[in-house]
Design a protein around this motif. Sequence first.
Motif, short mmCIF file in Angstrom:
data_model
loop_
_atom_site.label_atom_id
_atom_site.label_comp_id
_atom_site.label_asym_id
_atom_site.label_seq_id
_atom_site.Cartn_x
_atom_site.Cartn_y
_atom_site.Cartn_z
N ASN A 169 14.47 15.53 1.56
CA ASN A 169 13.83 14.25 1.25
C ASN A 169 12.57 13.99 2.05
O ASN A 169 11.84 13.04 1.79
CB ASN A 169 14.82 13.10 1.52
N VAL A 170 12.30 14.86 3.04
CA VAL A 170 11.14 14.65 3.90
C VAL A 170 9.86 14.64 3.07
O VAL A 170 8.97 13.82 3.28
CB VAL A 170 11.07 15.73 5.00
N HIS A 171 9.77 15.55 2.10
CA HIS A 171 8.56 15.64 1.29
C HIS A 171 8.32 14.36 0.48
O HIS A 171 7.19 14.03 0.16
CB HIS A 171 8.61 16.86 0.36
N ASN A 172 9.40 13.62 0.17
CA ASN A 172 9.24 12.35 -0.54
C ASN A 172 8.52 11.32 0.33
O ASN A 172 7.88 10.40 -0.18
CB ASN A 172 10.61 11.79 -0.96
N TYR A 173 8.65 11.49 1.64
CA TYR A 173 8.05 10.54 2.57
C TYR A 173 6.78 11.08 3.22
O TYR A 173 6.21 10.44 4.10
CB TYR A 173 9.06 10.17 3.66
N MET A 174 6.33 12.27 2.77
CA MET A 174 5.18 12.91 3.39
C MET A 174 3.93 12.03 3.32
O MET A 174 3.14 11.98 4.26
CB MET A 174 4.92 14.26 2.75
N LEU A 175 3.76 11.33 2.21
CA LEU A 175 2.58 10.47 2.06
C LEU A 175 2.56 9.40 3.15
O LEU A 175 1.52 9.10 3.73
CB LEU A 175 2.58 9.81 0.68
N TYR A 176 3.73 8.83 3.44
CA TYR A 176 3.81 7.81 4.48
C TYR A 176 3.55 8.40 5.86
O TYR A 176 2.91 7.78 6.71
CB TYR A 176 5.19 7.14 4.46
N ILE A 177 4.04 9.62 6.07
CA ILE A 177 3.81 10.30 7.34
C ILE A 177 2.33 10.55 7.54
O ILE A 177 1.76 10.30 8.60
CB ILE A 177 4.61 11.62 7.41
N VAL A 178 1.68 11.05 6.48
CA VAL A 178 0.23 11.32 6.56
C VAL A 178 -0.54 10.03 6.82
O VAL A 178 -1.46 9.99 7.64
CB VAL A 178 -0.27 12.00 5.26
N ALA A 179 -0.16 8.94 6.13
CA ALA A 179 -0.82 7.65 6.33
C ALA A 179 -0.68 7.18 7.77
O ALA A 179 -1.64 6.68 8.38
CB ALA A 179 -0.25 6.61 5.37
N ALA A 180 0.51 7.36 8.34
CA ALA A 180 0.74 6.96 9.73
C ALA A 180 -0.10 7.79 10.68
O ALA A 180 -0.70 7.26 11.64
CB ALA A 180 2.23 7.10 10.08
N VAL A 181 -0.17 9.11 10.43
CA VAL A 181 -0.98 9.99 11.28
C VAL A 181 -2.46 9.61 11.19
O VAL A 181 -3.16 9.54 12.20
CB VAL A 181 -0.77 11.46 10.88
N LEU A 182 -2.93 9.34 9.97
CA LEU A 182 -4.32 8.92 9.78
C LEU A 182 -4.62 7.63 10.55
O LEU A 182 -5.67 7.50 11.18
CB LEU A 182 -4.62 8.72 8.30
N ALA A 183 -3.69 6.68 10.48
CA ALA A 183 -3.88 5.41 11.19
C ALA A 183 -3.98 5.64 12.69
O ALA A 183 -4.84 5.06 13.37
CB ALA A 183 -2.72 4.47 10.87
N LEU A 184 -3.12 6.51 13.22
CA LEU A 184 -3.17 6.81 14.65
C LEU A 184 -4.47 7.49 15.05
O LEU A 184 -5.05 7.19 16.10
CB LEU A 184 -1.98 7.72 15.03
N ILE A 185 -4.96 8.39 14.18
CA ILE A 185 -6.22 9.08 14.46
C ILE A 185 -7.38 8.10 14.45
O ILE A 185 -8.27 8.15 15.32
CB ILE A 185 -6.45 10.22 13.44
N VAL A 186 -7.40 7.19 13.48
CA VAL A 186 -8.46 6.18 13.40
C VAL A 186 -8.46 5.31 14.66
O VAL A 186 -9.51 5.04 15.26
CB VAL A 186 -8.30 5.31 12.13
N ILE A 187 -7.27 4.88 15.08
CA ILE A 187 -7.15 4.06 16.29
C ILE A 187 -7.64 4.83 17.51
O ILE A 187 -8.38 4.30 18.34
CB ILE A 187 -5.69 3.60 16.48
N TRP A 188 -7.27 6.10 17.58
CA TRP A 188 -7.68 6.96 18.69
C TRP A 188 -9.20 7.09 18.75
O TRP A 188 -9.81 6.98 19.80
CB TRP A 188 -7.00 8.32 18.54
N ARG A 189 -9.82 7.30 17.58
CA ARG A 189 -11.28 7.45 17.54
C ARG A 189 -11.99 6.14 17.89
O ARG A 189 -13.03 6.14 18.56
CB ARG A 189 -11.71 7.96 16.16
N ILE A 190 -11.43 5.02 17.46
CA ILE A 190 -12.02 3.71 17.81
C ILE A 190 -11.97 3.49 19.32
O ILE A 190 -12.94 3.05 19.92
CB ILE A 190 -11.29 2.57 17.06
N LEU A 191 -10.83 3.84 19.92
CA LEU A 191 -10.68 3.68 21.37
C LEU A 191 -11.65 4.58 22.13
O LEU A 191 -12.22 4.18 23.15
CB LEU A 191 -9.24 3.98 21.79
#
Length: 197
Positions: A169-191
């Motif tokens: 079932n992990v692949h069903n949630y992969m989109l959410y995982i990617v979105a979370a990773v992207l959000a963390l990366i954006v926050i990291w770059r802003i900081l």
Amino acid sequence: MIQHAVLQFITRFGYAGLFGSMMLGMIGLPLPDELLMTFAGYLVFKGEMLYGMTLLVSSLGAIFGVSFSYFAGKKLGLPLLEKYGNKLFLTPEKLMKSEKWFQRFGKIAVTIGFFIPGVRHFTALSAGINKWSYRTFLIYAIPGGIAWAVTFVTIGWYLGEKWNLYIENVHNYMLYIVAAVLALIVIWRILLKRKST
């Protein structure tokens, strides 16, 4: 079945087996990478492996694997990869998919590519083909490899005995995982930008 054989390999050889499997999977061999790390997390749950060491070995295996692909892309270039890539599971269609990811996400595609089956094997090749410096490549690859390892090793450790019931079932949630990773990366770059100003 290759999946069973690889899990047995990791059980038998521990960290060395995990490192080798991760590296070969990132080069492009058809290995179930997320399953391997989730299984390694299960072995952490059982006390057969250490959490920190498992994360380190998984991350290093992934980084070594994509580094190999990066240098293959840089040294061979697109014409040779298109001509001989089928022998190494590197089809023109997959290379084209990777290029589309680069056009859409830019350099950050290397980071988030780890979380996308069928893409992670080729973003490193594309970076090499486009003649990135190795330093620039690592700046984007290392955070992705670490985040990817932390995600799936932790899932395996958290689920424990149920790891194999939920991994499909992990692949069903992969989109959410990617979105979370992207959000963390954006926050990291802003900081980082705020610190530099």
